[in-house]
Design an enzyme around this catalytic site. Sequence first.
Site, mmCIF file in Angstrom:
data_model
loop_
_atom_site.group_PDB
_atom_site.id
_atom_site.type_symbol
_atom_site.label_atom_id
_atom_site.label_comp_id
_atom_site.label_asym_id
_atom_site.label_seq_id
_atom_site.Cartn_x
_atom_site.Cartn_y
_atom_site.Cartn_z
ATOM 1 C CG HIS A 37 2.645 -26.773 8.818
ATOM 2 N ND1 HIS A 37 2.725 -26.383 7.502
ATOM 3 C CD2 HIS A 37 2.950 -25.659 9.545
ATOM 4 C CE1 HIS A 37 3.064 -25.111 7.437
ATOM 5 N NE2 HIS A 37 3.208 -24.654 8.653
ATOM 6 N NE ARG B 56 -4.015 -1.879 2.358
ATOM 7 C CZ ARG B 56 -3.945 -2.942 3.125
ATOM 8 N NH1 ARG B 56 -2.905 -3.118 3.918
ATOM 9 N NH2 ARG B 56 -4.910 -3.851 3.118
ATOM 10 C CD GLU C 43 6.128 -23.391 16.294
ATOM 11 O OE1 GLU C 43 6.826 -22.650 15.574
ATOM 12 O OE2 GLU C 43 4.888 -23.382 16.274
ATOM 13 C CE LYS D 70 3.345 -20.340 17.049
ATOM 14 N NZ LYS D 70 4.498 -20.321 16.132
#
Length: 475
Positions: A248, A56, A224, A334
């Site tokens: 995944h 943009r 993770e 996470k």
Amino acid sequence: MATKKQGTVTGAPGPTIFVLFGATGDLAKRMVIPAFYRLALEGLLPRRWLLVGNGRGDVSHEDFRKHVHDVLTQFGPKPEGPAWDAFAKRVMFAGGGFSTDSPGSLLDVIADASRDLGGSPQFVHYLAVPPAAFTELTKALGQHNLAKGARVVYEKPFGTSQKAFRELDRAVHSVLNEEQVYRIDHFLGKEATQDLHVLRFANGVFAGMWDRHQVESVQIDVPERLGIADRSVFYDATGAVLDMLVTHLFQVAAEVAMEPPASLEAADLQPAREKVIRSFRPLDPAEVVLGQFSGYKDVPGVAARSKQNTYVAARLWIDSPRWRGVPFYLRTGKRLAASKQRVSLILRKPEGPLTARLPDGSNVLSFSLAGDGGIDLSLVAKKPGAGLDLDPAKAAIPLSGLKGADPLPPYVRLIHDVLIGDRSLFTRPDGLAAVWKVAGPLLDNPPRISPYAAGSWGPAAAAKLIAPGRWLLGQ
């Protein structure tokens, strides 16, 4: 440049204009721009090419080149010397956004780029933007005559529900033929994901054990350590289920469970992958654990009362003759205790004189999907000595150590495949339609989200999900 892959030789691509939508966004910075520069360093780009970033903002070509330089300085490969100078000259920017109402400056920049390259360049449009922007950008490509003959790369997730997938699929196919569409899932581009094929199909000792008679269960585990600070707005609209499970982890499960294809070319590999996904049983929410790490709602960009999941563990059943009755355990999240990417086949205890003495889970074939990949085999051996004492033993094969190994990161591999027109490692709409059907019950009726401490292995309920077995990571 001719590229040999999977037993075939593909001719060099002609002049190519690579248009990167969302060129200043997080995904472009972390993945796409570094991958494209690596392709240049490896000599894997066409002889004549240009990279046009789109966004943009009103950014000059020179300022965008500086941005790309800063990105590569942070994420690599390091931009320096003649290689960087030659690369930078081919980088341009088209501002003002791009929509059905207005093309911004993209058409003008592309016209200049086409004159510079000469001939009729191949267009590759990479949509490194949130999924909500896919439909409008696709329609704009058709509206402004940039779709004909082009290849268009879509990031995951391709849709956010079964209904959203169908609507997006219709919009995409109203503008593009299926052969033009490249739905990227970078786990399919990992070296170790492809090593699953080779180990299984090129080695009879493993091919013979790849079924329910020899395999007790399968774990696909991608914990993770990282949080979501750099992509909090995206993540709070997506969560672990959409960001990882239906993309995944389902795709890796299909790689493990597929029937042997006639070849590893797209015409055979894609149908084999999509066929087994249609055998996935719809998830039972009672066999899914959802979690959210403590402190998630304090992250800037996350809604104060967010109920988004940052962790998911699920038991998946595959109703095919090969895998019926074998549970596939999928886990990701996470802010967990470690960062790993591992596929493990836990083998059944062999019948014989030592069966009663064998500990559970003593025979395991594992693949690391991280980095260059690796293969680990856990087996039982006799401990040297006078008695018959059994002890676990492990053998490891780091794939980066193979002679002449030159592994490519997944995004590098997959973007190269787009450039040469190889769709074998990309998803198809029939498989994705099945994925959303499998995920439907979970999305419609999700279980309660359990909190878990950052740095832990997630909610305690995940241990109950896999009992009487155990998660191999974190135990």
